[in-house]
Enzyme design. Structure first.
Site, short mmCIF file in Angstrom:
data_model
loop_
_atom_site.label_atom_id
_atom_site.label_comp_id
_atom_site.label_asym_id
_atom_site.label_seq_id
_atom_site.Cartn_x
_atom_site.Cartn_y
_atom_site.Cartn_z
CB SER A 1 -0.90 -0.01 1.25
OG SER A 1 -1.73 1.13 1.26
N GLY A 2 0.57 2.18 -0.91
CA GLY A 2 1.32 3.42 -1.00
C GLY A 2 2.48 3.39 -1.97
CB THR B 1 -4.16 3.77 -7.71
OG1 THR B 1 -4.67 2.81 -6.79
CG2 THR B 1 -5.32 4.49 -8.37
CB SER C 1 -5.04 3.57 0.39
OG SER C 1 -5.01 2.17 0.46
CB SER C 2 -7.19 0.87 -4.22
OG SER C 2 -6.83 1.69 -5.29
N GLY D 1 -2.66 -3.24 -2.05
CA GLY D 1 -1.33 -3.79 -1.83
C GLY D 1 -1.21 -4.48 -0.49
CD GLU E 1 -4.04 -2.51 3.44
OE1 GLU E 1 -4.40 -1.58 2.68
OE2 GLU E 1 -4.78 -3.00 4.32
#
Length: 894
Positions: free
Chosen positions: A105-106, A110, A158-159, A390, A392
């Site tokens: 994540s990050g 996206t 974040s998605s 992603g 986490e």
């Protein structure tokens, strides 16, 4: 080709490192990051390091042109290069493609997916219908991000759902529709965003973007007034303007064809969810509760277009199914009423999100259309772009993180199967000499989570069925079952770490050793989230709403079917969804983007070495480099390879009649490509070691195809011209008949038309033909013009689709233009001579001696009819011809 100097910032492919180690990879990525070169290759795999800033010119429109039509190594690494390679392979092979974007994540997944779609939109066709499809595809991004993305401690955008978009392409390889599959929206965020995190973007956008009148209409307050929105202690995001984002999101709604009425109902539902967080309860005896602020319930009921009494009853009581046709009413205590309130908020929002995804899909679906815009999705070629949450690891990890990390394990498994395991297995099966490269195969972790009869999800589902099953009984089974006790990738933390025993502070948890690191999951809430209970009373409430969107979100009869069949748990449904996704990816030619997070503080120009090194390790980049360096860049079956490149050698073109393997060998030897050094022959495939060899083959192929196409076009044009001129010759027989004596050579002569090659003369075409908005030379030859003083002058008689031109040779200056609509007729003698007079309406006539008069007049007759609404060219045959000379005097030709 991209630069190949060996300074660290200039090593565009890690395969080219002089020494291979995780530290060397880290140093190279750090140097490239410091010079804003965020993209790097490992063979065909693209690495993308999130810079947490806008890099000037990196995605400028001119940048797209730098990669259009180029092979992946012909320019610096870039997401546009991978997009071009993906699109090219679809066009060349008509094989489905997919882009798998992975990373924690990050890390920028996206953004990478959006750039892929932007590139395809910019480089594909541009008709009105195609542009409409592309605009809808791009417009869906801000809409889905608004409802499905949120600010977390790791990522400002974040998605919080998974998305697999498939773009369909017609036979012209232009976008002709799309579809989106969504996976596991993080519903718990609606009611309890974590500390220093926000709820979904749409809530804050609505508070900032609506006008004052609209806010009054939909009862919208400031974001800090809502408990659901302020619970995380974060109301704004750096470099994010909620009002501006709302405007972009609303444009996305309009682009996909959403009506103002539909948008208004969306605002109602979002507002209702925010207001549900404001409902408060008081005890009403020991086992009952009542709403404290009924005015809030009335506001929500107005927004949902339902009766306040029905809403209040749904929040404070529940019908329990006691049999197939029997339900018992029970009242809810304070804790259960609050739980039901939150459950209603989550079910409304998640169903709204599904409705929006379906609405986008309806807009992008062209399978129901007719004509050229229709596309059969079953047979269409497609490019899939996977943008999914992603990996986490948070301070508190619950059921959502467990599911998110499970799908990331599955994606890592696909990457291993496609890039490490399958590649090495193929070398062995094809008889290629190979020293195996060891790597961690995470299938053991996937099996730990999903495989029956022991997987974690199996035990979780079993406990959901048990009447008295709880989070703690589920945890106890995980502790006692030998399968988990003895598993290398599963452990239970020491009880002291979990709260010092079974007191109030005790938080049962378990650890899974994922490929990306160890994650400790807090068991509390696992069962409730896995059950995802939708009580009958909540469904009835939705069914009774008068909003049109609610009617599709809560279809009539859904509540009546409850109790007849146990619905699948969230975990089981998600596992099925994920496995179907993996099957879909297996059917595609994969392309990989491995996204790397440069730092945890989301700051520009910061590169945290321990964090990046950890990602290098768990992404298996070192092993990936070793396999690529020791292996082959390209492989193809003998038949397909020979079919693609056979035109490069006379012996294999146009057909090779021997064994395909011998044909490939003949072809490569003729091109002086050395075996073992540059390629090896397997049992069924040829293996090319260096990608440069493939680029050279492709370049030679493009040149040769151009030569062949030019030759075919030349032969075809010659045949077409010959056919046309033969037809003209036949027409001339009917045109002249027996009115004029003709020489044998005249009748049998082969017609050429442009005898002087003026169609290739830029001076003539630009100064004369194109200047008068004409484009074709139909006839051009030298003639003798007799002027009014009986002086013979050599001229060029030029005939186009619109006029006759009298042109002076040498200087190519135009002396006169006669429009075909101004021609009154043509006179000739009956003798075997070459005299002809062109009569012009209202002007003086021309007397010519034309050796190829038959061809000229036959061509003129066709053009004259086309220019004069089908009227025939008047032809006069006489041995006494009257004509007008310049100045208006009349003369006779005997």
């Amino acid at each position: 080709m991209a630069s190949r100097r060996f300074g660290r910032d200039n090593i565009s492919d890690l395969v080219l490192l002089e020494q291979i180690s995780e530290q060397e990879i880290l140093k190279t990525l750090k140097v490239r990051h410091s010079s804003d070169r965020i993209y790097t290759y490992i063979g065909p795999v693209l690495l993308s390091v999130n810079p947490f800033k806008d890099i000037r010119g990196l995605y400028a429109p001119s940048k797209i042109n730098e990669y259009r039509g180029k092979y992946i190594y012909e320019a610096e690494p870039h997401v546009y290069a991978l997009a071009e390679d993906t699109y090219r392979q679809l066009k060349v092979d008509r094989i489905d493609q997919c882009v798998i974007i992975s990373g924690e994540s990050g890390s920028g997944k996206t953004e990478a997916s959006k750039k892929i779609m932007q590139y395809i939109a910019a480089t594909s066709g541009s008709s009105q219908g195609i542009e409409r499809v592309k605009n809808k595809i791009l417009a869906s991004n801000p809409l889905l991000e608004a409802f499905g993305n949120a600010k977390t401690v790791r990522n400002n955008n974040s998605s919080r759902f998974g998305k697999y978009m498939q773009i369909f392409f017609d036979l012209r390889n232009d976008p002709a529709g799309a579809t989106i599959d969504n996976y596991l929206l993080e519903k718990s965020r609606v009611v309890s965003p974590a500390h220093d995190e926000r709820n979904f973007h749409i809530f804050y956008q609505l508070c900032a973007g609506l006008s004052a009148a609209e806010k009054r209409k939909y009862h919208i307050m400031a974001a800090d007034k809502y408990r659901y929105l302020s619970k995380g202690g974060c109301l704004s995001v750096d470099r994010m303007n909620d009002a501006k984002e709302f405007a972009e999101m609303f444009e996305g709604m309009r682009a996909i064809g959403m009506t103002q009425e539909e948008a208004a109902e969306c605002w109602r539902l979002v507002s209702a969810v925010m207001w549900l967080g404001e409902v408060q309860f008081d005890k009403d005896g020991e086992e009952k509760s009542k709403v404290r602020n009924k005015n809030v319930v009335e506001t929500i009921a107005e927004l949902l277009a339902c009766k306040p009494g029905v809403l209040e009853a749904a929040l404070t009581s529940r019908h329990i199914q006691a049999g197939p046709h029997k339900a018992v009413l029970t009242y809810l205590n304070l804790e259960k009423a609050e739980y039901t309130r939150d459950a209603l908020a989550k079910v409304i929002y998640s169903k709204l999100f599904d409705w929006i995804v379906n609405r986008v899909n309806d807009s992008l679906d062209l399978s129901h259309q007719t004509g050229a815009s229709r596309v059969d999705k079953k047979n269409a070629a497609r490019i899939g772009v996977l943008d999914i949450y992603g990996f986490e690891i948070f301070e508190n990890n619950s059921f959502e993180q467990f599911c998110i990390n499970f799908v990331n394990e599955k994606l890592q498994q696909v990457f291993i199967e496609k890039t490490l395991k399958s590649e090495q297995d193929e070398y062995l099966s094809e008889g290629i000499q190979w020293t195996p490269v060891k790597y961690f195969n995470n299938k053991v972790v996937c099996d730990l989570i999903e495989k029956r009869p022991n997987g974690v999800l199996k035990y979780l589902d079993d406990e959901c069925v048990v009447p008295r099953g709880t989070d703690e009984t589920f945890f106890d089974k995980l502790r006692r079952v030998p399968f988990f006790k003895n598993h290398k990738h599963f452990s239970i933390p020491d009880l002291k770490i979990q709260g010092g025993g079974r007191g109030k502070k005790y938080q049962p948890s378990f650890i899974v050793k994922h490929y990306a690191g160890d994650v400790q999951y807090q068991v509390t809430g696992f069962l409730d989230k896995n059950k995802d209970l939708k009580w009958k009373d909540l469904l009835v409430l939705g069914e009774n709403s008068k909003l049109e969107i609610m009617a599709s979100m809560f279809p009539r009869g859904e509540s009546s079917n409850m109790g007849t069949k146990r619905p699948p748990t969230v975990g089981t449904a998600f596992k099925k969804q994920v496995n179907n996704l993996m099957k879909a990816l297996e059917l595609c030619q994969p392309h990989y983007i491995r996204c790397i997070k440069s730092n945890n503080s989301k700051r520009a120009n910061v590169f945290e070495e321990p964090l990046v090194l950890h990602q290098i390790k768990y992404l298996g980049l070192y092993e990936n480099v070793r396999v690529r360096r020791a292996g082959f860049a390209f492989r193809e079956t003998f038949g397909r390879f020979l079919n693609r490149y056979k035109m490069l050698e006379e012996k294999t073109w146009p057909h090779w009649n021997g064994p395909q393997k011998d044909g490939v060998t003949t072809l490569l030897r003729a091109l002086e490509i050395k075996e073992t050094h540059e390629y090896e022959m397997g049992r069924t495939k040829v293996f090319i070691r260096n990608p440069v060899t493939i680029f050279q083959l492709e370049e030679l192929r493009e040149r040769r195809i151009h030569e062949l196409v030019t030759k075919i076009q030349s032969v075809f044009r010659a045949w077409k011209a010959r056919k046309h001129l033969l037809e003209l010759r036949e027409k001339s027989l009917g045109l002249f008949g027996t009115n004029k004596k003709r020489r044998t050579a005249s009748i049998r002569r082969f017609y050429v038309g442009d005898y002087l090659g003026l169609a290739r003369n830029n001076i003539v075409m630009i100064r004369i033909v194109n200047k008068h908005k004409e484009s074709h030379v139909k006839f051009a030859d030298y003639v003798e013009k007799i002027n009014k003083r009986y002086k013979v002058q050599t001229r060029i008689l030029l005939l186009t689709e619109g006029a006759i031109y009298n042109v002076k040779p040498g200087s190519f200056s135009m002396r006169r233009r006669i429009a075909l609509t101004r021609i009154a007729g043509v006179s000739l003698s009956t003798k075997a001579d070459n005299f002809m007079v062109i009569h012009v309406t209202g002007e003086y006539d021309y007397l010519y001696i034309c050796e190829r008069k038959t061809e000229f007049l036959t061509t003129l007759a066709d053009l004259f009819a086309a220019a004069n609404a089908g009227r025939k060219l008047p032809l006069t045959f006489s041995d006494l011809v009257n004509y007008t000379i310049e100045g208006g005097k009349r003369r006779q030709l005997r």
